[in-house]
Motif scaffolding. Structure first.
Motif, PDB file in Angstrom:
ATOM      1  N   LYS A  73       0.819  -1.218   0.000  1.00 21.92           N
ATOM      2  CA  LYS A  73       0.000   0.000   0.000  1.00 21.92           C
ATOM      3  C   LYS A  73       0.852   1.267   0.000  1.00 21.92           C
ATOM      4  N   PHE A  74       2.114   1.172   0.413  1.00 20.30           N
ATOM      5  CA  PHE A  74       2.972   2.351   0.429  1.00 20.30           C
ATOM      6  C   PHE A  74       3.782   2.518  -0.861  1.00 20.30           C
ATOM      7  N   HIS A  75       3.811   1.500  -1.709  1.00 16.16           N
ATOM      8  CA  HIS A  75       4.726   1.520  -2.855  1.00 16.16           C
ATOM      9  C   HIS A  75       4.513   2.729  -3.761  1.00 16.16           C
ATOM     10  N   PHE A  76       3.255   2.984  -4.142  1.00 12.70           N
ATOM     11  CA  PHE A  76       3.004   4.034  -5.134  1.00 12.70           C
ATOM     12  C   PHE A  76       3.518   5.393  -4.662  1.00 12.70           C
ATOM     13  N   ASP A  77       3.121   5.805  -3.482  1.00 12.59           N
ATOM     14  CA  ASP A  77       3.522   7.136  -2.997  1.00 12.59           C
ATOM     15  C   ASP A  77       5.029   7.238  -2.790  1.00 12.59           C
ATOM     16  N   PHE A  78       5.622   6.220  -2.189  1.00 12.06           N
ATOM     17  CA  PHE A  78       7.062   6.264  -1.919  1.00 12.06           C
ATOM     18  C   PHE A  78       7.868   6.277  -3.220  1.00 12.06           C
ATOM     19  N   LYS A  80       6.903   7.026  -6.280  1.00 15.63           N
ATOM     20  CA  LYS A  80       6.666   8.248  -7.063  1.00 15.63           C
ATOM     21  C   LYS A  80       7.527   9.401  -6.550  1.00 15.63           C
ATOM     22  N   GLU A  81       7.618   9.538  -5.239  1.00 15.57           N
ATOM     23  CA  GLU A  81       8.432  10.603  -4.657  1.00 15.57           C
ATOM     24  C   GLU A  81       9.920  10.381  -4.963  1.00 15.57           C
ATOM     25  N   CYS A  96       2.312  -2.720  -7.430  1.00 21.02           N
ATOM     26  CA  CYS A  96       1.328  -1.717  -6.987  1.00 21.02           C
ATOM     27  C   CYS A  96      -0.013  -2.382  -6.681  1.00 21.02           C
ATOM     28  N   GLN A 101      -1.727   2.620 -11.104  1.00 15.86           N
ATOM     29  CA  GLN A 101      -0.549   3.084 -10.373  1.00 15.86           C
ATOM     30  C   GLN A 101       0.726   2.610 -11.064  1.00 15.86           C
ATOM     31  N   GLU A 104       1.577   4.602 -14.237  1.00 16.42           N
ATOM     32  CA  GLU A 104       2.122   5.943 -13.948  1.00 16.42           C
ATOM     33  C   GLU A 104       3.592   5.869 -13.527  1.00 16.42           C
TER      34      GLU A 104
END
Length: 335
Positions: A73-78, A80-81, A96, A101, A104
């Motif tokens: 659940k944290f993969h996309f945000d981490f 991407k940053e 993802c 996700q 992108e």
């Protein structure tokens, strides 16, 4: 030296950290986790700088690459940053939570020309690499059926409250366990594009599946079956295997042993008519640091070499992991 940071010091994170810490081309510049117990142990018994906020670790240590070993659940945000800060990324599987996700992140990594890899370690297992070689060179002729299987004792009693029991966090047998087999089928044979029927069965879990059985169709129209159960306590640990039937022979392989049957004498070098048996020790190159199996070090070596520029970034990249995410979605939504 490649400056590397790690986010998530759980089971896989600690495994990666051990390999990275001994790697001759790597300087581990920071480790981030939210567990006080884990961080206090690392601070007491290791030389690694520890953080509870990955953004502070990035800002202060400025790593060239980061390993992300958190729940899905944290993969996309981490990720991407990290990509936005032009950092090469290795992220654990599955990639993802959704296909969108993955698309992108794949696009961003490509646009920024950043090395990207997902932790499907089976592609670095000698027996499975030999299976792919035999299939791609046509050694067993046209494939007419396959069976991908995995069994193990992950959930053997009723237990809730972990990420594995929560579908919104990437839990469930299909996401966590079957993804390994799906990724192998995609890589060795052809990407999964459809299912003719699937059963996602809960045995001990309330909210997620503990077993997956599916009839699959690949992009080349080959059909076969997927059978995965993480609640099978007759296995001591995860056992993954693939069986492939072709017009000229048959392959049965797991991570330890490869058995190949050829119908006639037209065989690749090193094989003969009838049954042939090879072992992973005969098919796997040695690694500098052994932990759990050569494949875990080999995948880290490959990522670091891709960052350095010694090898192409074409094994387990985000694009191939997205194909696995897409197959998971197909099975989940057409059950």
């Amino acid at each position: 030296m490649v400056k590397v940071g790690l986010i998530g010091a759980g089971k896989m994170g600690i495994s990666h950290l051990s390999i990275l810490g001994a790697h001759p081309d790597v300087e581990v510049v920071g480790v981030c986790d939210t567990s006080k117990i884990v961080l206090s142990a690392l601070e007491k018994y290791s030389k690694f700088k520890c953080y509870t906020d990955y953004l502070k670790m990035i800002e202060k240590e400025k790593p060239d690459a980061v390993f992300v070993a958190t729940p899905t659940k944290f993969h996309f945000d981490f990720v991407k940053e990290l990509l936005a800060q032009n950092i090469h990324v290795f992220v654990e599987k599955p990639f993802c939570l959704t296909e969108e996700q993955g698309v992108e992140l794949t696009s961003i990594a490509s646009e920024r020309n950043l090395v990207n890899q997902v932790g499907y370690h089976n592609k670095f297992v000698g027996t499975f690499r030999e299976v792919k070689k035999l299939v791609k060179t046509g050694a067993i002729g046209e494939v007419n059926h396959f069976m991908g299987e995995a069994y193990g004792p992950v959930i053997t009693k009723k237990k809730e409250g972990t990420w594995r029991s929560n579908p919104s966090e990437g839990g469930g047998c299909l996401m966590d366990y079957a993804s390994h087999v799906i990724d192998l089928i995609n890589d060795i044979l052809s990407p999964i594009t459809a299912t003719k029927g699937s059963i996602l069965k809960s045995i001990y879990s309330k909210k997620v599946d503990d077993a997956v059985y599916s009839i699959l169709e690949l992009s080349n129209k080959t059909t076969g079956m997927l059978s995965v159960n993480w609640s099978d306590e007759t296995y001591r640990k995860m056992s993954t295997s693939i069986t492939i039937n072709g017009e000229k022979g048959k392959i049965i392989s797991d991570a330890n042993e490869l058995k190949v049957y050829f119908k006639d004498d037209h065989c690749p070098e090193g094989y003969s008519k009838g049954w042939n048996v090879k072992y992973v020790t005969d098919l796997t190159p040695q690694v500098d640091f052994y932990l759990r199996g050569e494949e875990y070090s080999a995948q880290v070596d490959y990522f670091i070499n891709a960052v350095i520029g010694n090898v192409p970034n074409n094994i387990n990249n985000f694009q191939s992991a997205w194909l696995t995410d897409r197959a998971i979605s197909i099975i989940k939504n057409q059950k």
